[in-house]
Write a protein that holds these residues in place. Structure first.
Motif, PDB file in Angstrom:
ATOM      1  N   ARG A 163      33.664  38.538  25.536  1.00 31.41           N
ATOM      2  CA  ARG A 163      33.043  37.821  24.430  1.00 31.41           C
ATOM      3  C   ARG A 163      31.523  37.889  24.499  1.00 31.41           C
ATOM      4  N   LEU A 164      31.015  37.794  25.708  1.00 32.53           N
ATOM      5  CA  LEU A 164      29.565  37.852  25.897  1.00 32.53           C
ATOM      6  C   LEU A 164      29.036  39.257  25.647  1.00 32.53           C
ATOM      7  N   ARG A 165      29.749  40.252  26.173  1.00 33.02           N
ATOM      8  CA  ARG A 165      29.295  41.640  25.976  1.00 33.02           C
ATOM      9  C   ARG A 165      29.229  41.965  24.492  1.00 33.02           C
ATOM     10  N   ALA A 166      30.176  41.416  23.734  1.00 25.48           N
ATOM     11  CA  ALA A 166      30.200  41.672  22.288  1.00 25.48           C
ATOM     12  C   ALA A 166      28.935  41.135  21.612  1.00 25.48           C
ATOM     13  N   ARG A 167      28.276  40.169  22.254  1.00 22.94           N
ATOM     14  CA  ARG A 167      27.035  39.626  21.683  1.00 22.94           C
ATOM     15  C   ARG A 167      25.798  40.264  22.281  1.00 22.94           C
ATOM     16  N   GLY A 168      25.981  41.321  23.045  1.00 22.97           N
ATOM     17  CA  GLY A 168      24.824  42.011  23.606  1.00 22.97           C
ATOM     18  C   GLY A 168      24.310  41.389  24.897  1.00 22.97           C
ATOM     19  N   VAL A 169      25.102  40.506  25.497  1.00 25.52           N
ATOM     20  CA  VAL A 169      24.694  39.895  26.763  1.00 25.52           C
ATOM     21  C   VAL A 169      25.085  40.821  27.908  1.00 25.52           C
ATOM     22  N   ARG A 170      24.164  40.973  28.894  1.00 27.18           N
ATOM     23  CA  ARG A 170      24.491  41.783  30.066  1.00 27.18           C
ATOM     24  C   ARG A 170      25.315  40.933  31.034  1.00 27.18           C
ATOM     25  N   VAL A 208      19.715  38.194  27.726  1.00 30.57           N
ATOM     26  CA  VAL A 208      20.430  37.292  28.636  1.00 30.57           C
ATOM     27  C   VAL A 208      21.266  38.107  29.618  1.00 30.57           C
ATOM     28  N   THR A 209      21.168  37.732  30.896  1.00 26.70           N
ATOM     29  CA  THR A 209      22.047  38.314  31.913  1.00 26.70           C
ATOM     30  C   THR A 209      22.863  37.204  32.549  1.00 26.70           C
ATOM     31  N   VAL A 210      24.171  37.392  32.594  1.00 29.74           N
ATOM     32  CA  VAL A 210      25.047  36.394  33.215  1.00 29.74           C
ATOM     33  C   VAL A 210      25.679  36.996  34.469  1.00 29.74           C
ATOM     34  N   HIS A 211      25.480  36.324  35.592  1.00 25.42           N
ATOM     35  CA  HIS A 211      26.098  36.737  36.853  1.00 25.42           C
ATOM     36  C   HIS A 211      27.406  35.969  37.008  1.00 25.42           C
ATOM     37  N   MET A 212      28.513  36.681  36.829  1.00 22.07           N
ATOM     38  CA  MET A 212      29.821  36.011  36.829  1.00 22.07           C
ATOM     39  C   MET A 212      30.451  36.049  38.216  1.00 22.07           C
ATOM     40  N   SER A 213      30.932  34.899  38.664  1.00 24.22           N
ATOM     41  CA  SER A 213      31.647  34.846  39.937  1.00 24.22           C
ATOM     42  C   SER A 213      33.040  35.441  39.749  1.00 24.22           C
ATOM     43  N   ARG A 214      33.746  35.655  40.858  1.00 31.31           N
ATOM     44  CA  ARG A 214      35.044  36.346  40.773  1.00 31.31           C
ATOM     45  C   ARG A 214      36.081  35.581  39.942  1.00 31.31           C
ATOM     46  N   GLU A 215      35.872  34.255  39.774  1.00 33.22           N
ATOM     47  CA  GLU A 215      36.860  33.459  39.026  1.00 33.22           C
ATOM     48  C   GLU A 215      36.809  33.734  37.531  1.00 33.22           C
TER      49      GLU A 215
END
Ligand SMILES: *Cc1c(COP(=O)(O)O)cnc(C)c1O
Length: 441
Positions: free
Chosen positions: A196-203, A181-188
């Motif tokens: 929390r996501l990185r801890a689950r191996g999410v990019r 899974v890759t999540v593109h996070m906006s500046r907010e």
């Protein structure tokens, strides 16, 4: 250059960042509009059935779903102390106010646990059938937790653009099934959500831009790679239908507590709105289930009223809040969206009662009041809904709406539901920070 926007009162108020209530002039009775919609009862019921098929798998995967047999649902709660405080401070009988506690939805801690998780399950089911992992709808879906299924899922990548919570729900569910899974996070997006996501191996890809721009990058990446599935919040019917199932659950919960919903006891839903998928899906479901007995309103920050602007101007996704000089600067991260969904606004034309805008300072006031009166902790976007009852009951446009629908004699018998949309995963220190902001006003 596009034509200038119409100079209506609504658009003038939006430009001036004045809290306002816009009543939708395109509203229609259910008997006239439901049959003309491109989706209907069957789509709602199929979505509910899909969630039931996956329930045993979800129950096995998440301990917190043990007692609900794998159904992800939130409580419908009375909030008498908050209601009394609101009546006292406004000098008005606000009727019965209930809280739909999606801020505490299991697994993802926000309303995205409905749409986001449903969208992942929908994709997983499709791939599982293509790869022969499921024979059909009556298979045991727990098979999708086998090493063989994980191998199949790990060959696909899910991507999504997010202000935070959608990424959390897709990341948690996608990673649990073995997708990358890759999540593109906006500046907010808040740091703790990324961590929390990185801890689950999410990019997690961090963007300096807003939500709409983060989605453009994610959509482009997916176009170039067939193993990549972009969950497109601005266009996704799956997300929308995942949210809509809430209406069936709400109907059962109202019945269970014996709360009447009829001509003399109207129902008002107050729904915080970002891109529009969540409140739109719930409004679609609610109008199917409750017909004309339900009155749905969207709540948006004064700096990010993308759906109000899109609907009031009739331009929908072709107009952005920047076009009228707004900044998108709001502490309601989940609502910091500059352009509404590509399809929700149009679908809402006959269904929605109206939209209102709320200042951040008012959101924080309600956030603090809910904590002080009911010990409930929510994220700022959730608190936008709490402005709703007084908008409808206390404002000139609201009174005209009640009058037009024959509801003035029954206003004090109404049920207002504040749909709180996020908060359960927020760290305690962050909640304390929200309250400090509220107190310093
Ligand atoms: C996403 C979100 C919303 C709004 O949902 P949309 O589908 O973007 O309109 C409201 N509140 C919170 C906390 C959210 O995360």
């Amino acid at each position: 250059m596009r034509d200038a926007l119409p100079e209506t009162d609504a658009i003038r108020q939006l430009k001036a960042r004045e809290p306002m209530l816009w009543i939708n002039p395109h509203w229609q009775p259910a008997s006239r509009c439901i049959a003309t919609l491109p989706i209907g009862r069957r789509d709602l019921e199929e979505a509910a059935a899909r969630l039931h098929r996956f329930a045993p798998l979800l129950q096995q995967l998440f301990a917190e779903l043990e007692h609900s047999q794998g159904i992800i649902e939130s409580a419908l709660m009375p909030i008498p102390s908050f209601t009394a405080a609101l009546s006292a401070s406004s000098g008005r009988d606000v009727g019965t106010i209930l809280l739909k506690a999606d801020h505490a939805l299991p697994v993802a801690g926000s309303i995205k646990a409905r749409g986001g998780i449903y969208a992942v399950l929908h994709f997983a089911e499709r791939k599982a059938i293509e790869h022969g992992l499921l024979a059909g709808a009556d298979s045991d879906y727990r098979r999708l937790l086998s090493p063989e299924a994980r191998r199949v899922f790990s060959g696909y990548e899910l991507t999504v653009g997010s202000t935070g919570n959608l990424g959390l729900s897709i990341g948690i569910m996608g990673a649990a099934l073995g997708f990358s899974v890759t999540v593109h996070m906006s500046r907010e997006a808040k740091e703790w959500k990324k961590a929390r996501l990185r801890a689950r191996g999410v990019r997690v890809v961090e963007h300096a831009s807003d939500y709409t721009a983060a989605c453009v990058v994610a959509r482009d990446e997916a176009r170039r790679n067939p193993r990549l599935h972009f969950i497109d919040d601005e266009n996704s019917l799956e997300l929308f239908l995942g949210y809509s199932v809430a209406a069936l659950r709400l109907r059962d919960q109202l019945k269970l507590i014996g709360r009447p919903i009829d001509e003399e006891h109207p129902l008002f839903l107050h729904l915080p709105c970002g891109v529009g998928g969540a409140p739109g899906g719930i409004t679609f479901g609610a109008r199917l289930v409750f017909g004309d007995l339900v009155h749905c309103f969207f709540a948006e920050p004064v700096e990010a009223p993308c759906m109000t602007l899109g609907m009031a101007s009739g331009r929908h996704a072709a107009v952005s809040v920047y076009d009228i000089g707004l900044s998108l600067r709001t502490d309601a991260d989940g609502l910091a969206v500059s352009r509404p969904s590509q399809f929700v606004g149009r679908l809402m034309e006959p269904l929605l009662s109206g939209c209102y805008t709320v200042r951040d300072s008012e959101m924080f006031r309600h956030l603090l009041a809910l904590h002080e009166t009911e010990a409930i902790e929510i994220e700022p976007p959730s608190a936008a809904a709490a402005a709703g009852p007084l908008m409808v009951l206390g404002n000139e446009a609201g009174r005209r709406y009640l009058d037009a629908h024959g509801l003035l004699p029954f206003a004090s018998q109404a049920t207002h539901i504040l749909w709180t949309t996020g908060g359960a995963l927020v760290p305690a220190e962050q909640h304390a920070e929200f309250r400090r902001s509220a107190r310093s006003g």
